[in-house]
Design an enzyme around this catalytic site. Structure first.
Site, PDB file in Angstrom:
ATOM      1  CE  LYS A  65      59.428   5.243  21.245  1.00  0.00           C
ATOM      2  NZ  LYS A  65      59.118   5.369  19.801  1.00  0.00           N
ATOM      3  CD  GLU A 108      56.998   6.667  15.623  1.00  0.00           C
ATOM      4  OE1 GLU A 108      57.844   5.917  15.115  1.00  0.00           O
ATOM      5  OE2 GLU A 108      57.042   7.037  16.808  1.00  0.00           O
ATOM      6  CG  ASP A 111      48.050   7.144  34.816  1.00  0.00           C
ATOM      7  OD1 ASP A 111      48.954   7.522  34.051  1.00  0.00           O
ATOM      8  OD2 ASP A 111      48.004   7.468  36.010  1.00  0.00           O
ATOM      9  CG  HIS A 129      60.248   5.936  11.107  1.00  0.00           C
ATOM     10  ND1 HIS A 129      59.258   5.951  12.063  1.00  0.00           N
ATOM     11  CD2 HIS A 129      60.859   7.141  11.178  1.00  0.00           C
ATOM     12  CE1 HIS A 129      59.272   7.116  12.690  1.00  0.00           C
ATOM     13  NE2 HIS A 129      60.238   7.857  12.174  1.00  0.00           N
TER      14      HIS A 129
END
Length: 434
Positions: free
Chosen positions: A276, A82, A292, A389
């Protein structure tokens, strides 16, 4: 019904693709694309990373410059699909570099391993002998932990707990320090060594043994690391926030920003998306450095629910005309072992970050998360998230519609001051193509 495939892992890459193509009636161009994304020189390295490999999946390796973290300037590598994430991080980093930078500290680096066992005794009897048991497990793992202890790590403690709601199931919660490694294999090896020794101790001790012998159920590290914490702070005078305030005054912007964070503290639907945004930055750094990200995500999301309700990982304070914003998050990262040493781009990322220790990497990742979250919340309470965005997403939309270079140039010019959406781009392309 398609038949099961036997011995798939033993087939060559070409044979695997042939089986796939036949079973799925794969278009020839898709099968050919697998070849295009093989590394021409170092494919052998990628072949050792996973199983049943037929190709590589590429993601962009980007840089976000101007991260001033504890007075040290970093260019932060980010692996993410993104573009707006990298752009937002870069802009926020540049702003905060001029306004005090990111102030970070590692609160603790303790990690946890769990040894579950079946037993009919009293938990207090185990805890009363904790020192004796600690000596036992340190002796049992002395060979395994010797090198880790030389680096300042090792086993640091043990607690015994009853597992709620399950009859006769207990756990030994064992604390570890793993220095600069993430430590999963080290912790698991220690736990599997400790298990038989601990069961033998319980079953032979006159005050602990029961009619039915204690036995191990399972031994595994926990990705919930609420003590492996890093804190990141940004602060400035409210007046200094003017570049992000848009049409609002700095004071109005700060109040709107605080309200947005307060909502994320009290509404789980918003909190998930708020967090998020933090992990847009953290995950990108974690991926770039070969760590990880699934383990990091799982542990941090559990931490966000530690008080019985899912909430924001950030806190905000407006006082005396000052804006103070804090992120606290568990990040069990490593800089040695695993992909960090084997993947060529992960090694490059470590060089770019000036060969950080695990604690330094925790702080860089937290700063990246803070930068992205600050930028996202600032957009939400001013212009809205979609304006920036979708502008950055324009190139992806154009590629999806197969636009050529001339069409891309025309679209970029057209949408400079226009709303970007799939429908609007499709209509624009249809118009110029006619």
């Amino acid at each position: 019904m398609q038949s099961l495939i036997k011995g798939f892992s033993k087939l060559s890459r070409e044979e695997k693709i042939k089986v796939l193509a036949e079973q799925q009636q794969l278009a020839p161009e898709i099968a050919a694309s697998f070849e295009a994304f093989l590394h021409p020189e170092q494919q052998h390295l990628f072949n050792d990373i996973s199983e049943n490999i037929i190709s590589n999946f590429y993601l962009p390796f980007s840089l976000a410059p101007n991260f001033l973290i504890n007075e040290t300037l970093y260019m932060v590598p980010m692996v993410i699909e993104e573009s707006s994430v990298v752009a937002a991080a870069s802009k926020a980093a540049g702003f905060w570099a001029k306004n005090g930078g990111f102030q970070t500290r590692v609160i603790s680096t303790t990690k946890n391993g769990q040894l579950f066992f079946n037993w009919q005794g009293n938990i207090n009897a185990l805890n009363e002998r904790k020192k004796e048991i600690e000596d036992l497990i340190l002796t049992a793992t002395a060979t395994i932990t010797s090198k880790m202890r030389q680096r300042g790590g090792g086993i640091t403690g043990i607690e015994f707990e009853k597992v709620p709601n399950i009859v006769d199931i207990y756990q030994a919660l064992i604390k570890f320090q793993t220095a600069d490694s993430m430590g999963a294999n080290f912790i698991n090896t220690c736990l599997e060594t400790i298990g038989p020794e601990l069961m033998a101790y319980i079953n032979q001790h006159p005050q602990l043994k029961q009619e039915h012998e204690a036995s191990v159920i399972m031994a595994i590290l926990s990705n919930y690391t609420p003590e492996c914490l890093v804190e990141c702070k940004i602060s400035c005078s409210i007046e200094q926030l003017r570049p992000y305030a848009g049409s609002y005054t700095p004071k109005e912007f700060a109040k709107r920003f605080k309200t947005a964070v307060d909502i994320a503290m009290n509404d789980p639907y918003r909190a998930v998306t708020h967090n998020k945004g933090i992990f847009n930055g953290i995950d990108a750094v974690v991926l770039a450095t070969g760590n990880d990200f699934r383990a990091i995500e799982a542990g941090a999301q559990a931490y966000a629910s530690r008080n019985g309700r899912y909430a924001s990982l950030t806190n905000i304070e407006l006082r005396d005309e000052q804006f103070k914003y804090t992120l606290t998050v568990p990040l069990a990262l490593g800089t040695v072992g695993g992909l960090t040493n084997n993947h060529p781009m992960a090694k490059a990322a470590m060089h770019i970050l000036q060969q950080p220790s695990a604690e330094q990497l925790m702080q860089v990742a937290a700063a990246a998360g803070m930068a992205n979250n600050f930028a996202a919340v600032a957009s939400l309470v001013t212009t809205g998230i979609q304006k920036g965005h979708m502008k950055l997403h324009l190139s992806n939309i154009l590629n999806a519609f197969g636009a050529d270079e001339a069409e891309k140039a025309a679209a970029t010019k057209h949408f400079k001051d226009s709303v970007v959406s799939y429908t609007m781009v499709a209509n624009f392309l249809n118009t110029i193509r006619r």
